[in-house]
Scaffold this motif. Structure first.
Motif, short mmCIF file in Angstrom:
data_model
loop_
_atom_site.label_atom_id
_atom_site.label_comp_id
_atom_site.label_asym_id
_atom_site.label_seq_id
_atom_site.Cartn_x
_atom_site.Cartn_y
_atom_site.Cartn_z
N MET A 111 31.57 42.41 1.41
CA MET A 111 30.44 43.13 2.37
C MET A 111 30.63 44.55 2.17
N GLN A 112 31.71 45.07 1.80
CA GLN A 112 31.91 46.29 1.96
C GLN A 112 31.01 47.33 0.63
N LYS A 113 30.97 46.15 -0.49
CA LYS A 113 30.48 46.66 -1.77
C LYS A 113 28.91 46.19 -1.67
N ASP A 114 28.55 45.21 -1.30
CA ASP A 114 27.16 44.62 -1.02
C ASP A 114 26.79 43.83 0.41
N SER A 115 26.10 44.54 1.06
CA SER A 115 25.57 44.04 2.21
C SER A 115 24.51 43.28 2.20
N SER A 116 23.92 42.96 1.10
CA SER A 116 22.71 41.94 0.89
C SER A 116 22.77 40.72 0.98
N ASN A 117 23.97 40.09 0.80
CA ASN A 117 24.25 38.64 0.72
C ASN A 117 24.48 38.36 2.07
N LEU A 118 23.22 37.78 2.65
CA LEU A 118 23.22 37.56 3.98
C LEU A 118 23.66 35.99 4.19
N ILE A 119 23.80 35.20 3.38
CA ILE A 119 24.54 34.06 3.58
C ILE A 119 25.88 33.92 3.49
N MET A 120 26.59 34.80 2.69
CA MET A 120 27.91 35.08 2.79
C MET A 120 28.46 35.78 4.09
N ILE A 121 27.41 36.81 4.42
CA ILE A 121 27.78 37.55 5.76
C ILE A 121 27.76 36.77 7.01
N ASN A 122 26.91 35.68 7.01
CA ASN A 122 26.72 34.51 8.11
C ASN A 122 27.89 33.76 7.99
N ASN A 123 28.49 33.44 6.79
CA ASN A 123 29.79 32.53 6.85
C ASN A 123 30.84 33.46 7.32
N LEU A 124 30.74 34.70 7.07
CA LEU A 124 31.84 35.74 7.85
C LEU A 124 31.88 35.76 9.16
N GLY A 125 30.59 35.74 9.63
CA GLY A 125 30.46 35.84 11.04
C GLY A 125 30.85 34.62 11.91
N LYS A 126 30.97 33.51 11.07
CA LYS A 126 31.20 32.15 11.73
C LYS A 126 32.63 31.93 11.63
N LEU A 127 33.44 32.47 10.57
CA LEU A 127 34.60 32.64 10.34
C LEU A 127 35.29 33.47 11.47
N TYR A 128 34.53 34.34 11.86
CA TYR A 128 35.06 35.20 12.92
C TYR A 128 35.20 34.71 14.51
N LEU A 129 34.02 33.90 14.27
CA LEU A 129 33.98 32.94 15.71
C LEU A 129 34.99 31.94 15.98
N SER A 130 35.41 31.55 14.73
CA SER A 130 36.16 30.50 14.75
C SER A 130 37.76 30.53 14.81
N ASN A 131 37.93 32.15 14.56
CA ASN A 131 39.11 32.51 14.43
C ASN A 131 39.37 33.75 15.50
N TYR A 132 38.96 33.73 16.63
CA TYR A 132 39.06 34.53 17.76
C TYR A 132 39.01 36.03 17.42
N LYS A 133 37.90 36.26 16.92
CA LYS A 133 37.41 37.61 16.29
C LYS A 133 35.92 37.95 16.77
N ALA A 134 35.87 37.85 18.15
CA ALA A 134 34.58 37.43 18.81
C ALA A 134 33.80 38.99 18.76
N THR A 135 34.38 39.85 18.81
CA THR A 135 33.62 41.09 18.87
C THR A 135 33.38 41.65 17.49
N LYS A 136 34.16 41.03 16.48
CA LYS A 136 33.69 41.25 14.90
C LYS A 136 32.55 40.29 14.91
N ALA A 137 32.58 39.16 15.39
CA ALA A 137 31.68 38.42 15.08
C ALA A 137 30.05 38.67 15.85
#
Length: 367
Positions: A111-137
Protein backbone atom coordinates in the motif's frame (compact mmCIF):
# COMPACT_ATOMS: atom_id res chain seq x y z
CA UNK A 1 35.33 -9.70 -31.85
CA UNK A 2 33.29 -7.66 -29.37
CA UNK A 3 30.55 -7.27 -31.98
CA UNK A 4 30.45 -11.05 -32.51
CA UNK A 5 30.30 -11.67 -28.76
CA UNK A 6 27.46 -9.17 -28.40
CA UNK A 7 25.52 -10.86 -31.20
CA UNK A 8 26.11 -14.26 -29.59
CA UNK A 9 24.76 -13.00 -26.27
CA UNK A 10 21.65 -11.63 -27.95
CA UNK A 11 21.08 -14.94 -29.75
CA UNK A 12 21.57 -16.88 -26.51
CA UNK A 13 19.14 -14.58 -24.69
CA UNK A 14 16.53 -15.03 -27.42
CA UNK A 15 16.98 -18.80 -27.30
CA UNK A 16 16.55 -18.78 -23.50
CA UNK A 17 13.38 -16.70 -23.79
CA UNK A 18 12.01 -19.01 -26.47
CA UNK A 19 12.91 -22.06 -24.40
CA UNK A 20 11.22 -20.62 -21.31
CA UNK A 21 8.18 -19.61 -23.33
CA UNK A 22 7.95 -23.19 -24.53
CA UNK A 23 8.21 -24.40 -20.93
CA UNK A 24 5.34 -22.15 -19.83
CA UNK A 25 3.22 -23.34 -22.75
CA UNK A 26 3.79 -26.93 -21.64
CA UNK A 27 3.04 -26.01 -18.03
CA UNK A 28 -0.17 -24.19 -18.97
CA UNK A 29 -1.30 -27.14 -21.10
CA UNK A 30 -0.78 -29.51 -18.18
CA UNK A 31 -2.61 -27.20 -15.81
CA UNK A 32 -5.56 -27.06 -18.21
CA UNK A 33 -5.71 -30.86 -17.84
CA UNK A 34 -5.39 -30.58 -14.05
CA UNK A 35 -2.02 -32.34 -13.96
CA UNK A 36 -0.30 -29.90 -11.61
CA UNK A 37 2.28 -32.51 -10.49
CA UNK A 38 3.88 -32.79 -13.96
CA UNK A 39 3.69 -29.00 -14.31
CA UNK A 40 5.61 -28.59 -11.05
CA UNK A 41 8.24 -31.12 -12.12
CA UNK A 42 8.87 -29.15 -15.33
CA UNK A 43 9.19 -25.85 -13.42
CA UNK A 44 11.37 -27.26 -10.66
CA UNK A 45 13.67 -28.99 -13.18
CA UNK A 46 14.13 -25.73 -15.08
CA UNK A 47 17.79 -24.72 -15.37
CA UNK A 48 16.92 -21.05 -15.60
CA UNK A 49 15.12 -20.15 -12.35
CA UNK A 50 13.75 -16.73 -13.21
CA UNK A 51 11.29 -14.58 -11.28
CA UNK A 52 8.54 -15.86 -13.55
CA UNK A 53 9.41 -19.51 -12.83
CA UNK A 54 9.27 -18.96 -9.06
CA UNK A 55 6.09 -16.89 -9.42
CA UNK A 56 4.38 -19.56 -11.53
CA UNK A 57 5.46 -22.29 -9.13
CA UNK A 58 4.12 -20.27 -6.20
CA UNK A 59 0.80 -19.80 -7.99
CA UNK A 60 0.40 -23.55 -8.48
CA UNK A 61 1.24 -24.37 -4.87
CA UNK A 62 -1.21 -21.68 -3.71
CA UNK A 63 -3.98 -23.09 -5.91
CA UNK A 64 -3.63 -26.57 -4.36
CA UNK A 65 -3.38 -25.30 -0.79
CA UNK A 66 0.31 -26.04 -0.20
CA UNK A 67 0.89 -22.63 1.32
CA UNK A 68 4.36 -23.26 2.78
CA UNK A 69 5.71 -24.12 -0.67
CA UNK A 70 3.89 -21.14 -2.19
CA UNK A 71 5.47 -18.80 0.38
CA UNK A 72 8.91 -20.30 -0.28
CA UNK A 73 8.65 -19.69 -4.04
CA UNK A 74 7.19 -16.19 -3.76
CA UNK A 75 10.03 -15.25 -1.38
CA UNK A 76 12.60 -16.56 -3.86
CA UNK A 77 10.92 -14.53 -6.61
CA UNK A 78 11.08 -11.41 -4.43
CA UNK A 79 14.79 -11.97 -3.79
CA UNK A 80 15.32 -11.62 -7.53
CA UNK A 81 12.89 -8.75 -8.06
CA UNK A 82 10.92 -6.65 -5.52
CA UNK A 83 7.62 -7.00 -7.39
CA UNK A 84 4.50 -5.39 -5.93
CA UNK A 85 2.34 -8.01 -7.62
CA UNK A 86 4.27 -10.91 -6.09
CA UNK A 87 4.39 -9.23 -2.69
CA UNK A 88 0.58 -8.95 -2.84
CA UNK A 89 0.40 -12.67 -3.62
CA UNK A 90 2.70 -13.39 -0.69
CA UNK A 91 0.42 -11.39 1.62
CA UNK A 92 -2.57 -13.35 0.33
CA UNK A 93 -0.89 -16.69 1.09
CA UNK A 94 0.12 -15.53 4.57
CA UNK A 95 -3.54 -14.61 5.12
CA UNK A 96 -4.79 -17.99 3.86
CA UNK A 97 -2.27 -19.93 5.93
CA UNK A 98 -3.15 -18.21 9.20
CA UNK A 99 -0.32 -15.68 9.61
CA UNK A 100 -2.31 -12.41 9.85
CA UNK A 101 0.55 -10.27 11.20
CA UNK A 102 2.79 -11.28 8.29
CA UNK A 103 -0.06 -10.70 5.83
CA UNK A 104 -0.69 -7.24 7.29
CA UNK A 105 3.01 -6.36 7.03
CA UNK A 106 3.13 -7.49 3.39
CA UNK A 107 -0.06 -5.61 2.45
CA UNK A 108 1.11 -2.45 4.25
CA UNK A 109 4.35 -2.58 2.28
CA UNK A 110 2.40 -2.81 -0.96
CA UNK A 111 0.00 0.00 0.00
CA UNK A 112 2.91 2.37 0.68
CA UNK A 113 4.10 1.89 -2.90
CA UNK A 114 0.78 1.43 -4.71
CA UNK A 115 -2.54 2.57 -3.27
CA UNK A 116 -4.52 1.67 -6.39
CA UNK A 117 -5.01 -2.04 -5.58
CA UNK A 118 -8.39 -1.69 -3.88
CA UNK A 119 -8.95 -5.44 -3.58
CA UNK A 120 -5.73 -5.84 -1.62
CA UNK A 121 -6.49 -2.77 0.51
CA UNK A 122 -9.95 -4.18 1.28
CA UNK A 123 -8.29 -7.42 2.44
CA UNK A 124 -5.96 -5.36 4.62
CA UNK A 125 -8.93 -3.57 6.19
CA UNK A 126 -10.67 -6.87 6.95
CA UNK A 127 -7.47 -8.17 8.52
CA UNK A 128 -7.30 -5.07 10.71
CA UNK A 129 -10.92 -5.72 11.76
CA UNK A 130 -10.28 -9.33 12.74
CA UNK A 131 -7.05 -8.53 14.58
CA UNK A 132 -8.19 -5.80 16.98
CA UNK A 133 -6.96 -2.87 14.88
CA UNK A 134 -10.32 -1.12 14.50
CA UNK A 135 -8.97 2.43 14.16
CA UNK A 136 -6.68 1.34 11.32
CA UNK A 137 -9.61 -0.48 9.73
CA UNK A 138 -11.67 2.72 9.96
CA UNK A 139 -8.92 4.64 8.12
CA UNK A 140 -8.73 1.97 5.38
CA UNK A 141 -12.48 1.79 4.74
CA UNK A 142 -12.80 5.58 4.68
CA UNK A 143 -10.05 5.62 2.04
CA UNK A 144 -11.87 2.92 0.04
CA UNK A 145 -15.11 4.90 0.23
CA UNK A 146 -13.26 7.92 -1.21
CA UNK A 147 -12.12 5.74 -4.10
CA UNK A 148 -15.47 4.02 -4.69
CA UNK A 149 -18.41 5.68 -2.97
CA UNK A 150 -20.96 3.32 -4.58
CA UNK A 151 -19.70 0.12 -2.96
CA UNK A 152 -22.09 -0.66 -0.05
CA UNK A 153 -19.73 -3.20 1.46
CA UNK A 154 -17.16 -0.51 2.27
CA UNK A 155 -19.81 1.33 4.33
CA UNK A 156 -20.80 -1.96 5.96
CA UNK A 157 -17.22 -2.72 6.94
CA UNK A 158 -16.71 0.84 8.16
CA UNK A 159 -19.73 0.26 10.42
CA UNK A 160 -18.05 -2.91 11.74
CA UNK A 161 -14.94 -0.87 12.59
CA UNK A 162 -17.12 1.65 14.48
CA UNK A 163 -18.84 -1.24 16.29
CA UNK A 164 -15.50 -2.52 17.56
CA UNK A 165 -14.76 0.99 18.87
CA UNK A 166 -18.17 1.18 20.62
CA UNK A 167 -19.21 4.11 18.40
CA UNK A 168 -22.86 3.09 18.40
CA UNK A 169 -24.49 5.89 16.43
CA UNK A 170 -21.65 6.17 13.91
CA UNK A 171 -22.06 2.43 13.37
CA UNK A 172 -25.79 2.76 12.78
CA UNK A 173 -25.29 5.63 10.33
CA UNK A 174 -22.80 3.61 8.28
CA UNK A 175 -25.14 0.62 8.11
CA UNK A 176 -27.83 3.04 6.94
CA UNK A 177 -25.44 4.51 4.35
CA UNK A 178 -24.75 0.99 3.03
CA UNK A 179 -28.50 0.34 2.80
CA UNK A 180 -29.10 3.65 1.01
CA UNK A 181 -26.51 2.67 -1.61
CA UNK A 182 -27.99 -0.82 -2.02
CA UNK A 183 -31.43 -1.55 -0.58
CA UNK A 184 -30.79 -5.27 -1.16
CA UNK A 185 -27.64 -5.39 1.00
CA UNK A 186 -28.91 -8.13 3.31
CA UNK A 187 -26.09 -7.92 5.89
CA UNK A 188 -26.75 -4.21 6.45
CA UNK A 189 -30.51 -4.80 6.65
CA UNK A 190 -29.96 -7.34 9.43
CA UNK A 191 -27.61 -5.05 11.33
CA UNK A 192 -30.09 -2.17 11.03
CA UNK A 193 -32.83 -4.39 12.47
CA UNK A 194 -30.59 -5.16 15.45
CA UNK A 195 -29.51 -1.50 15.74
CA UNK A 196 -33.09 -0.23 15.97
CA UNK A 197 -34.02 -3.09 18.31
CA UNK A 198 -31.25 -1.93 20.67
CA UNK A 199 -32.68 1.59 20.39
CA UNK A 200 -36.12 0.13 21.29
CA UNK A 201 -37.53 1.66 18.12
CA UNK A 202 -40.12 -1.02 17.41
CA UNK A 203 -41.47 0.43 14.16
CA UNK A 204 -38.03 0.77 12.50
CA UNK A 205 -37.01 -2.66 13.81
CA UNK A 206 -40.02 -4.28 12.18
CA UNK A 207 -39.45 -2.39 8.90
CA UNK A 208 -36.00 -3.94 8.52
CA UNK A 209 -37.02 -7.37 9.83
CA UNK A 210 -39.86 -7.53 7.32
CA UNK A 211 -37.59 -6.24 4.54
CA UNK A 212 -35.10 -8.99 5.35
CA UNK A 213 -37.78 -11.69 5.40
CA UNK A 214 -39.13 -10.42 2.09
CA UNK A 215 -35.70 -10.78 0.49
CA UNK A 216 -34.67 -13.98 2.30
CA UNK A 217 -37.68 -15.84 3.78
CA UNK A 218 -35.52 -18.73 5.02
CA UNK A 219 -32.89 -16.57 6.69
CA UNK A 220 -32.38 -17.87 10.25
CA UNK A 221 -31.41 -14.48 11.70
CA UNK A 222 -34.49 -12.63 10.44
CA UNK A 223 -36.85 -15.40 11.53
CA UNK A 224 -35.29 -15.34 15.00
CA UNK A 225 -35.64 -11.56 15.22
CA UNK A 226 -39.27 -11.74 14.12
CA UNK A 227 -40.08 -14.44 16.67
CA UNK A 228 -38.39 -12.45 19.45
CA UNK A 229 -40.22 -9.27 18.54
CA UNK A 230 -43.62 -10.98 18.36
CA UNK A 231 -42.98 -12.69 21.69
CA UNK A 232 -42.10 -9.32 23.27
CA UNK A 233 -45.37 -7.97 21.89
CA UNK A 234 -47.22 -10.92 23.51
CA UNK A 235 -48.38 -12.19 20.12
CA UNK A 236 -47.78 -15.79 21.14
CA UNK A 237 -49.68 -17.57 18.36
CA UNK A 238 -47.85 -15.55 15.69
CA UNK A 239 -44.60 -16.24 17.53
CA UNK A 240 -45.24 -19.97 17.19
CA UNK A 241 -45.55 -19.60 13.42
CA UNK A 242 -42.02 -18.26 13.13
CA UNK A 243 -40.67 -20.78 15.62
CA UNK A 244 -42.22 -23.54 13.49
CA UNK A 245 -40.41 -22.02 10.52
CA UNK A 246 -37.09 -22.13 12.39
CA UNK A 247 -37.67 -25.76 13.38
CA UNK A 248 -38.56 -26.55 9.76
CA UNK A 249 -35.23 -25.01 8.74
CA UNK A 250 -33.60 -27.51 11.13
CA UNK A 251 -32.48 -24.73 13.44
CA UNK A 252 -32.46 -26.22 16.92
CA UNK A 253 -31.32 -24.24 19.92
CA UNK A 254 -32.09 -23.94 23.62
CA UNK A 255 -33.46 -20.42 23.11
CA UNK A 256 -35.82 -21.45 20.31
CA UNK A 257 -37.21 -24.40 22.27
CA UNK A 258 -37.51 -22.31 25.43
CA UNK A 259 -39.51 -19.70 23.50
CA UNK A 260 -41.66 -22.49 22.07
CA UNK A 261 -42.35 -23.73 25.60
CA UNK A 262 -43.09 -20.27 26.96
CA UNK A 263 -45.41 -19.42 24.05
CA UNK A 264 -47.41 -22.62 24.57
CA UNK A 265 -47.45 -21.93 28.31
CA UNK A 266 -48.87 -18.45 27.70
CA UNK A 267 -51.76 -19.90 25.66
CA UNK A 268 -52.32 -22.69 28.23
CA UNK A 269 -51.14 -25.58 26.05
CA UNK A 270 -49.34 -27.24 28.93
CA UNK A 271 -48.55 -30.57 27.27
CA UNK A 272 -46.87 -28.82 24.32
CA UNK A 273 -45.05 -26.47 26.69
CA UNK A 274 -43.72 -29.50 28.54
CA UNK A 275 -42.67 -31.15 25.26
CA UNK A 276 -40.63 -28.16 24.15
CA UNK A 277 -39.02 -27.52 27.54
CA UNK A 278 -37.85 -31.15 27.38
CA UNK A 279 -36.49 -30.56 23.88
CA UNK A 280 -34.50 -27.62 25.24
CA UNK A 281 -33.18 -29.81 28.05
CA UNK A 282 -32.13 -32.46 25.55
CA UNK A 283 -29.68 -29.85 24.23
CA UNK A 284 -28.63 -28.55 27.66
CA UNK A 285 -29.64 -30.80 30.53
CA UNK A 286 -28.14 -28.47 33.15
CA UNK A 287 -30.18 -25.37 32.33
CA UNK A 288 -31.56 -24.40 35.73
CA UNK A 289 -34.02 -21.83 34.36
CA UNK A 290 -35.67 -24.29 31.96
CA UNK A 291 -35.75 -27.00 34.61
CA UNK A 292 -37.68 -24.58 36.78
CA UNK A 293 -40.06 -23.74 33.92
CA UNK A 294 -40.59 -27.46 33.33
CA UNK A 295 -41.29 -27.95 37.03
CA UNK A 296 -44.01 -25.27 36.98
CA UNK A 297 -45.70 -27.00 34.05
CA UNK A 298 -45.42 -30.41 35.71
CA UNK A 299 -46.90 -28.94 38.87
CA UNK A 300 -49.81 -27.39 36.93
CA UNK A 301 -50.38 -30.78 35.25
CA UNK A 302 -50.56 -32.45 38.67
CA UNK A 303 -47.27 -34.32 38.16
CA UNK A 304 -45.92 -33.38 41.57
CA UNK A 305 -43.29 -36.11 41.80
CA UNK A 306 -41.79 -35.05 38.48
CA UNK A 307 -42.04 -31.39 39.53
CA UNK A 308 -40.07 -32.11 42.71
CA UNK A 309 -37.36 -33.93 40.78
CA UNK A 310 -37.11 -31.12 38.23
CA UNK A 311 -36.93 -28.52 41.01
CA UNK A 312 -34.23 -30.42 42.90
CA UNK A 313 -32.20 -30.81 39.73
CA UNK A 314 -32.75 -27.11 38.98
CA UNK A 315 -31.40 -26.25 42.43
CA UNK A 316 -28.46 -28.60 41.96
CA UNK A 317 -27.48 -26.98 38.65
CA UNK A 318 -28.48 -23.40 39.48
CA UNK A 319 -26.46 -20.36 40.27
CA UNK A 320 -27.39 -18.63 43.57
CA UNK A 321 -30.89 -17.30 42.63
CA UNK A 322 -32.88 -20.28 43.92
CA UNK A 323 -35.72 -18.67 45.82
CA UNK A 324 -38.41 -19.56 43.23
CA UNK A 325 -37.39 -23.22 43.16
CA UNK A 326 -37.31 -23.54 46.96
CA UNK A 327 -40.65 -21.72 47.24
CA UNK A 328 -42.46 -24.02 44.80
CA UNK A 329 -40.98 -27.08 46.53
CA UNK A 330 -42.37 -25.70 49.77
CA UNK A 331 -45.82 -25.23 48.19
CA UNK A 332 -45.84 -28.80 46.87
CA UNK A 333 -44.80 -30.31 50.20
CA UNK A 334 -47.40 -28.17 52.01
CA UNK A 335 -50.14 -29.46 49.71
CA UNK A 336 -48.97 -32.98 50.51
CA UNK A 337 -49.34 -32.13 54.24
CA UNK A 338 -45.60 -32.58 54.70
CA UNK A 339 -45.21 -29.45 56.82
CA UNK A 340 -41.72 -30.20 58.05
CA UNK A 341 -40.34 -30.33 54.51
CA UNK A 342 -42.51 -27.36 53.45
CA UNK A 343 -41.11 -25.19 56.26
CA UNK A 344 -37.57 -26.26 55.36
CA UNK A 345 -38.02 -25.14 51.75
CA UNK A 346 -39.81 -21.89 52.64
CA UNK A 347 -36.89 -21.06 54.93
CA UNK A 348 -34.41 -21.86 52.15
CA UNK A 349 -36.40 -19.65 49.78
CA UNK A 350 -36.36 -16.70 52.19
CA UNK A 351 -32.66 -17.21 53.01
CA UNK A 352 -31.89 -17.11 49.30
CA UNK A 353 -33.94 -13.96 48.72
CA UNK A 354 -34.92 -11.85 51.73
CA UNK A 355 -37.46 -10.00 49.56
CA UNK A 356 -39.38 -13.21 48.95
CA UNK A 357 -42.28 -12.18 51.19
CA UNK A 358 -44.51 -15.01 49.96
CA UNK A 359 -42.04 -17.44 51.53
CA UNK A 360 -42.05 -15.47 54.79
CA UNK A 361 -45.86 -15.47 54.79
CA UNK A 362 -45.99 -19.23 54.19
CA UNK A 363 -43.53 -19.75 57.04
CA UNK A 364 -45.72 -17.72 59.34
CA UNK A 365 -48.88 -19.68 58.63
CA UNK A 366 -47.18 -23.09 58.45
CA UNK A 367 -45.46 -23.06 61.82
Amino acid sequence: MIKKLFIALIVLSVLNIEAQTSVFKDVDSLLMLGDYQKALIILEDSNNKTVTVYDKTGDIYKSIGNYSKAIENYQKALEKNESIVIKTKLGSVYELSGYPSKAIKAYEGVMQKDSSNLIMINNLGKLYLSNYKATKAEYVFKYLIEQDSLNPNYQYLLAKSYEKQDLFFAMGQSYLDAYNIDSLHIKSIYRLAVFFKDLKDKDSTMVFINKGLQLAPDNINFNQLKANQLYSDKEYKNTLGYLDKLEGLNYKSVNVYEMFGMSYLKIDSLDLAKEYFNKALNINRNNSKILYRLATVEYDLGETKKAKNSLLFSIYTAKPDLDKQYYLLGVIHKEENNLKEAIYYFEKSFQNNSKKYQALYELAISE
